[in-house]
Enzyme design. Structure first.
Site, PDB file in Angstrom:
ATOM      1  NE  ARG A   1      -2.887   1.551   3.219  1.00 31.72           N
ATOM      2  CZ  ARG A   1      -3.440   2.752   3.047  1.00 31.72           C
ATOM      3  NH1 ARG A   1      -4.186   3.000   1.992  1.00 31.72           N
ATOM      4  NH2 ARG A   1      -3.250   3.710   3.932  1.00 31.72           N
TER       5      ARG A   1
ATOM      6  CG  HIS B   1     -18.053  10.800   3.465  1.00 35.06           C
ATOM      7  ND1 HIS B   1     -17.544   9.536   3.197  1.00 35.06           N
ATOM      8  CD2 HIS B   1     -19.005  10.634   4.406  1.00 35.06           C
ATOM      9  CE1 HIS B   1     -18.163   8.663   3.963  1.00 35.06           C
ATOM     10  NE2 HIS B   1     -19.051   9.295   4.701  1.00 35.06           N
TER      11      HIS B   1
ATOM     12  CG  ASN C   1     -12.920  12.467   0.767  1.00 36.18           C
ATOM     13  OD1 ASN C   1     -12.975  11.888  -0.319  1.00 36.18           O
ATOM     14  ND2 ASN C   1     -13.523  11.988   1.853  1.00 36.18           N
TER      15      ASN C   1
ATOM     16  CG  ASP D   1      -7.516  14.637   9.368  1.00 40.32           C
ATOM     17  OD1 ASP D   1      -7.902  13.500   9.005  1.00 40.32           O
ATOM     18  OD2 ASP D   1      -7.991  15.224  10.359  1.00 40.32           O
TER      19      ASP D   1
ATOM     20  NE  ARG E   1      -8.237   0.863  -4.229  1.00 45.04           N
ATOM     21  CZ  ARG E   1      -8.213  -0.441  -4.257  1.00 45.04           C
ATOM     22  NH1 ARG E   1      -7.773  -1.124  -3.209  1.00 45.04           N
ATOM     23  NH2 ARG E   1      -8.605  -1.098  -5.317  1.00 45.04           N
ATOM     24  CB  ILE E   2      -7.711   4.606   3.280  1.00 45.53           C
ATOM     25  CG1 ILE E   2      -9.116   4.212   3.766  1.00 45.53           C
ATOM     26  CG2 ILE E   2      -6.979   5.420   4.334  1.00 45.53           C
ATOM     27  CD1 ILE E   2      -9.129   3.200   4.881  1.00 45.53           C
ATOM     28  CG  LEU E   3      -6.307   9.466  -0.467  1.00 44.07           C
ATOM     29  CD1 LEU E   3      -6.823  10.882  -0.647  1.00 44.07           C
ATOM     30  CD2 LEU E   3      -5.549   9.002  -1.714  1.00 44.07           C
TER      31      LEU E   3
ATOM     32  CG  ASP F   1     -14.650   9.007   5.031  1.00 48.85           C
ATOM     33  OD1 ASP F   1     -14.141   9.430   3.985  1.00 48.85           O
ATOM     34  OD2 ASP F   1     -15.191   7.878   5.118  1.00 48.85           O
TER      35      ASP F   1
HETATM   36  C1  GAR Z   1     -20.201  10.273  -4.484  1.00 48.62           C
HETATM   37  O1  GAR Z   1     -21.479  10.201  -3.928  1.00 48.62           O
HETATM   38  C2  GAR Z   1     -19.177  10.538  -3.409  1.00 48.62           C
HETATM   39  O2  GAR Z   1     -19.660  11.350  -2.371  1.00 48.62           O
HETATM   40  C3  GAR Z   1     -18.914   9.144  -2.912  1.00 48.62           C
HETATM   41  O3  GAR Z   1     -18.892   8.347  -4.065  1.00 48.62           O
HETATM   42  C4  GAR Z   1     -19.786   8.912  -5.030  1.00 48.62           C
HETATM   43  C5  GAR Z   1     -19.066   9.014  -6.348  1.00 48.62           C
HETATM   44  O4  GAR Z   1     -19.956   9.299  -7.385  1.00 48.62           O
HETATM   45  N1  GAR Z   1     -17.690   9.060  -2.191  1.00 48.62           N
HETATM   46  C6  GAR Z   1     -17.438   8.121  -1.300  1.00 48.62           C
HETATM   47  O5  GAR Z   1     -18.241   7.251  -0.996  1.00 48.62           O
HETATM   48  C7  GAR Z   1     -16.075   8.207  -0.659  1.00 48.62           C
HETATM   49  N2  GAR Z   1     -16.013   7.390   0.503  1.00 48.62           N
HETATM   50  P1  GAR Z   1     -19.406   9.747  -8.812  1.00 48.62           P
HETATM   51  O6  GAR Z   1     -18.308   8.740  -9.194  1.00 48.62           O
HETATM   52  O7  GAR Z   1     -20.576   9.651  -9.718  1.00 48.62           O
HETATM   53  O8  GAR Z   1     -18.875  11.134  -8.676  1.00 48.62           O
END
Ligand code: GAR
Length: 203
Positions: free
Chosen positions: A67, A111, A109, A143, A93-95, A147
Site C-alpha cells: 500500500r 463524502h 474529499n 487529514d 481508497r484510503i489515502l 473521512d
Molecule cells: C459520491 O457520492 C461521493 O460522495 C462518494 O462516491 C460517489 C461518487 O460518485 N464518495 C465516497 O463514498 C467516498 N467514501 P461519482 O463517481 O458519480 O462522482
C-alpha cells in the site's frame, strides 16, 4: 490556459462529480482546468474524462508490492500535473500519510454523508439503516484519519420513506455536484482559509 489553476481529480466510479467540476471549469465558472483524472481501477468515469479530452491514468494497487509503494506512485502520478487542488471525488481508497502530506492544504474529499456521521465506504447504506431523516454530503480537507478533517461545506438531503440506497444516493449526488463546484470555486479564488483546524470561508 495561462494563469488558470490546475485541478487533479481522483475517482473510482461513475465520475459524475468529476464531470460536474470539469463542466464548471469549461464554462469559466471556476477559473481552473481539470488537468488530469486518475483512478485506482478501470471505471466509467475515466471514459467521461477522456470524452472531454482530459488526460487520464490508472494507478492500481494490485500492480504494487504494498500500500505504501502504491501510495507513493499515486502521489508521484498526481505531482507531475502540478496541481493547485487535488479532489478525491468518489475515490474509494484510503489515502495514506505519504500522499496526504504531499498535498497538505490542497487536498479535499467528498463524502456522501453529513460527517462526522457515517464515515466509511457505506455511508448511504449506514444512514438508511440508522433511520435518520436527513443525511447529505460533505466536502472536507483530508487529514490522517478516514473521512476526517476540517469541513469546508455540507449539504443536507432529506431521506424519503420509500428510499432505497440507490434512490437516496442519486439525490445526494445531485446535491453534491453543486456543492463540490461551489467549494472548488471558493478554494480556487483563495476564499477558503484554515484557522486553527477550522475552515473560514470569505464570502
Ligand atoms: C459520491 O457520492 C461521493 O460522495 C462518494 O462516491 C460517489 C461518487 O460518485 N464518495 C465516497 O463514498 C467516498 N467514501 P461519482 O463517481 O458519480 O462522482
Amino acid at each position: 490556459m495561462n494563469g488558470r489553476k490546475r485541478i487533479v481529480a481522483l475517482i473510482s466510479g461513475s465520475g459524475s462529480n468529476m464531470e460536474a467540476l470539469a463542466v464548471a471549469c469549461e464554462r469559466g465558472e471556476i477559473q481552473a482546468s481539470v488537468v488530469a483524472v486518475l483512478a485506482d481501477r478501470d471505471c466509467s468515469g475515466l471514459e467521461l474524462a477522456a470524452a472531454r479530452a482530459i488526460p487520464t491514468g490508472r494507478v492500481e494497487p494490485k500492480h504494487f508490492e504494498s500500500r505504501e509503494v502504491w501510495s507513493e506512485a499515486l502521489r508521484d502520478a498526481v505531482m507531475v500535473h502540478e496541481p493547485d487542488l487535488v479532489v478525491s471525488a468518489g475515490f474509494m481508497r484510503i489515502l495514506s500519510p505519504v500522499f496526504v502530506d504531499a498535498f497538505a492544504g490542497r487536498l479535499i474529499n467528498l463524502h456522501p454523508a453529513l460527517l462526522p456521521a457515517f464515515p466509511g465506504a457505506h455511508a448511504v447504506r449506514d444512514a438508511l439503516a440508522a433511520g435518520v431523516r436527513v443525511t447529505g454530503s460533505t466536502v472536507h480537507f483530508v487529514d490522517h484519519l478516514v473521512d476526517h478533517g476540517p469541513i469546508i461545506m455540507q449539504v443536507p438531503v432529506a431521506v424519503e420513506p420509500d428510499d432505497s440506497e440507490e434512490t437516496l444516493h442519486e439525490r445526494i449526488k445531485e446535491a453534491e455536484h453543486r456543492m463540490l463546484v461551489d467549494a472548488c470555486k471558493m478554494f480556487i479564488e483563495g476564499r477558503v482559509h484554515l484557522d486553527a483546524g477550522r475552515v473560514l470561508i470569505e464570502r
